[in-house]
Motif scaffolding. Sequence first.
Motif, PDB file in Angstrom:
ATOM      1  N   LYS A 107       2.154   1.846  -3.536  1.00 51.60           N
ATOM      2  CA  LYS A 107       1.131   2.619  -4.388  1.00 51.60           C
ATOM      3  C   LYS A 107       1.007   4.169  -3.863  1.00 51.60           C
ATOM      4  CE  LYS A 107      -1.899  -1.134  -5.658  1.00 51.60           C
ATOM      5  NZ  LYS A 107      -3.453  -1.612  -5.681  1.00 51.60           N
TER       6      LYS A 107
ATOM      7  N   GLN B  28      -6.989   2.350   3.771  1.00 52.63           N
ATOM      8  CA  GLN B  28      -6.556   1.089   4.488  1.00 52.63           C
ATOM      9  C   GLN B  28      -5.141   1.046   4.958  1.00 52.63           C
ATOM     10  OE1 GLN B  28      -8.667  -1.395   4.498  1.00 52.63           O
ATOM     11  NE2 GLN B  28      -7.299  -3.133   4.873  1.00 52.63           N
TER      12      GLN B  28
ATOM     13  N   ALA C 212      -2.565   5.063  -5.468  1.00 53.87           N
ATOM     14  CA  ALA C 212      -3.482   4.479  -4.319  1.00 53.87           C
ATOM     15  C   ALA C 212      -4.712   5.259  -4.498  1.00 53.87           C
ATOM     16  CB  ALA C 212      -2.798   4.706  -3.151  1.00 53.87           C
TER      17      ALA C 212
ATOM     18  N   GLU D 147      -9.843   4.371  -0.940  1.00 56.09           N
ATOM     19  CA  GLU D 147      -9.889   3.394  -0.142  1.00 56.09           C
ATOM     20  C   GLU D 147      -8.522   2.738   0.199  1.00 56.09           C
ATOM     21  OE1 GLU D 147     -12.022   0.774   2.171  1.00 56.09           O
ATOM     22  OE2 GLU D 147     -12.869   2.574   1.200  1.00 56.09           O
ATOM     23  N   GLU D 148      -7.692   2.735  -0.439  1.00 57.14           N
ATOM     24  CA  GLU D 148      -6.512   1.992  -0.404  1.00 57.14           C
ATOM     25  C   GLU D 148      -5.556   3.034   0.761  1.00 57.14           C
ATOM     26  OE1 GLU D 148      -5.014  -0.471  -4.305  1.00 57.14           O
ATOM     27  OE2 GLU D 148      -5.175   1.701  -4.280  1.00 57.14           O
TER      28      GLU D 148
ATOM     29  N   LEU E 236       0.740  -1.310  -0.051  1.00 57.15           N
ATOM     30  CA  LEU E 236      -0.060   0.013  -0.090  1.00 57.15           C
ATOM     31  C   LEU E 236       0.801   1.340  -0.089  1.00 57.15           C
ATOM     32  CD1 LEU E 236      -2.812  -1.298   2.724  1.00 57.15           C
ATOM     33  CD2 LEU E 236      -3.208  -0.552   0.139  1.00 57.15           C
TER      34      LEU E 236
END
Length: 825
Positions: free
Chosen positions: A185, A198, A191, A194-195, A182
């Motif tokens: 990204k 997260q 990213a 949502e990522e 993550l």
Amino acid sequence: MKSFFDNIILKHPIRILIALFLGVSILAFYATKLEIDASSETLLLDDDKDLKFYREVHQRYHSPDFLLVTFKPEEDLLSKKSLKTIKDISNEFEKLDRVTNVTSILTVPLLESPLQELTKLLDGVRTLENSEVDKTLVKKEFLSSELYKNSLVSPDFKTTSIVVNLKDDKKYFEILYKRNALLAKKREGSASKEELKQLKIVSKEFKEYRDQLREKDHKSVQQVRKIIEEYQNRGQLFLGGVTMIADDIIGFVKNDLLIYGTTLIIILILVLWIIFRQIIWIILPLIICTLSVISTTGALGLFGWEVTVISSNFISLQLIITISIVLHLIVRYRELTKDYKHASQYKLVINTILSKLNPSFFAIITTVAGFGSLVLSGIEPVKNLGWMMSTGISISLIIAFIVFPAILITMKRVDIKKGSEFKLGVMPKLSIIVERKGKWIFLTSFILVLFSLTGASKLIVENSFINYFKKSTEIYKGMEVIDNQLGGTTPLDVVLTFDTKKEKKPSSKNSDEFSDFEDEFAQNEDDEKYWFTVDKMQAITRVHDYLASIPEIGKVSSLATLLKAGKTLNKGKDLDGFTLALLYEKLPKNYKDLILTPYVNIEYNQARITTRIIDSNQKLRRDELINRINKELPAVINDSTIKFRLSNLMILYNNLLQSLFDSQIKTLGFVVVILFFMFLILFRSWLIAFIGMISNVVPISILFGIMGWLNIPLDIMTITIAAISIGIGVDDTIHYIHRFHDELKKDHDYLNAMRRSHETIGYAMVYTSVAIILGFSILVLSNLIPTIYFGLLTVIVMITVLAADLLLLPRLLIIFKPYKKKHLS
């Protein structure tokens, strides 16, 4: 600002102080949540492409975490007493919760003591522990076998390694890989929302789980240490391994935080007493320093900023800068009480605050710019130090300008008591030097610049990791033994990736003895069994032999190690692919994990050749070595279809070292440019801004001269000195120019303005510099060599900066006369 102080701070001092104490109390709660991160990741570049590859390699090959104990018995290594000690201590280690097994000379397979047929390996493996063996043959095997020499035992056969393998924690790596994916990204800018959400959740989960694991590791290290202590009477034992080093560094950082804070407080009390001899001028600065440090520590805990090796001195840095702010306020207040003997406390306090607010604000802004420049570095802990100190210094400025007037306004005026005025006799002499020895000042400055430029041309970044620690530390002792006697310390891997289109099935012409298995293999033609082709084995062996021929490299291990050992067992014949495939299939897992799976990944069609670099080799030049290997390997491999790439900590560490020059230029360049424009805004004169910068750049350049001529390498600590020193040093420059301007207004005489400035602000500059110099000098108490260099070099730079502010700066002001008459009216 006058109305702000009149209507709020000075009108309601008690309420303001209560509100401030409540706010600091809340932050004090979060201060208990301050975390320390001493993992190897804090010493890596956050955008390093090699780091991503290293993580991929780590995932693909069997690489268990372990602690390494070196044992040098008083008797022969194979004597009954020595073997019993190894057996006893291994049994003790295996009882620990985190330990999965122990590898030692007792447990490794003996293949040549005496030579046994290869087929019998599958029936049962002989070891020192489970068989009666000829110890003469065993000694010969340990010293000559490709599997064990220069790794399990030292060349003089006096020292052996005991590897304490720790249990794999799959959950830790699952969370780590998830977070890293993550994070990658986010850095790439791909990213989604949502990522990113997260990532926050996973990062929090990772920290919590890492802290739990760290507690377990700490407990394991302490338990292993306790066991080792009990056996110290049977020989010399040292503990090593990445887990132990990380755990010890956390201990060093905690120790440094405590030692720096308490020692500096004691030193400050002594300095304040010597200078002022009045209790109030000791208590008041200490209150402001304490509130500032608690607030900053709380802010770090609240926002989850972790202290690293680089930022372990943040408490001392903040105390130093806070005390310099308060000293200027105290000296100004005392000046006013001396000049205006009948002025009320209100007038003294408000005039002190208002006359110091402007220069103090700009002085702190320039210091913030100095620390802020560190965020341009690509090194994560250096960037964190920049953010942490910028926040801390800003907090100090706010608290100082609230607490100082709020407490003083509740008191009667504090007159200077007879005999409480400490003055250095050197100040009038400095005035005379500025007035009469201008040529000597410029000649000395020219020589200093020449010394610095020639020294800067000699700057190097080569630095051994072992040299980060004092020789008295267990880390140094353990690493020294492993480095010099057991095959080196810093790992370097060469990863070969084969072309799947060029695969050939292995020949089985030399495998008559395995005929019982041939039919079975023929019926199961899958990748694993037919991966071991002649081309691959020859390429791996060529690379292995090439790396082993390099003097800077110690132990080399790969599939070729097994091939060489197997040739001896196979009556001098090379092992063919069929035999290797059989071993891969049938060898017990514990031995497979020892001699095969760390070097072969069939799924990704790769082979890994691992090496360890002798880190303490004085002739080691990391970048040159890596470039040489990269240049020569294509000819060694001699097959354009085989791709190769270097990996592991040697590459990541070298990338960090090579980035130091770039980081140094970026941070110093930024701070010089930004400070020049700040001077321009503050003094509204190109000439004064230029004079101010010259007065700082010339003395700070001595840093590079000293480092270059004394062969002190740039490292992650020393690259911060120049930016931090110039950020702190310009405070005195701003205060002096500000005061010089005020004094010049009185009679428009530059010499008189210089004399009066030396007699007033000159003392405040000396007091603050003494506090800063003593503050940095306590860093020599650290166990970390870069921190000691940081302290000593900063002390030298601060002394030079003070000398330049009291000699070069006023001389330049007198010569260039930058103030026009209209500005003085």
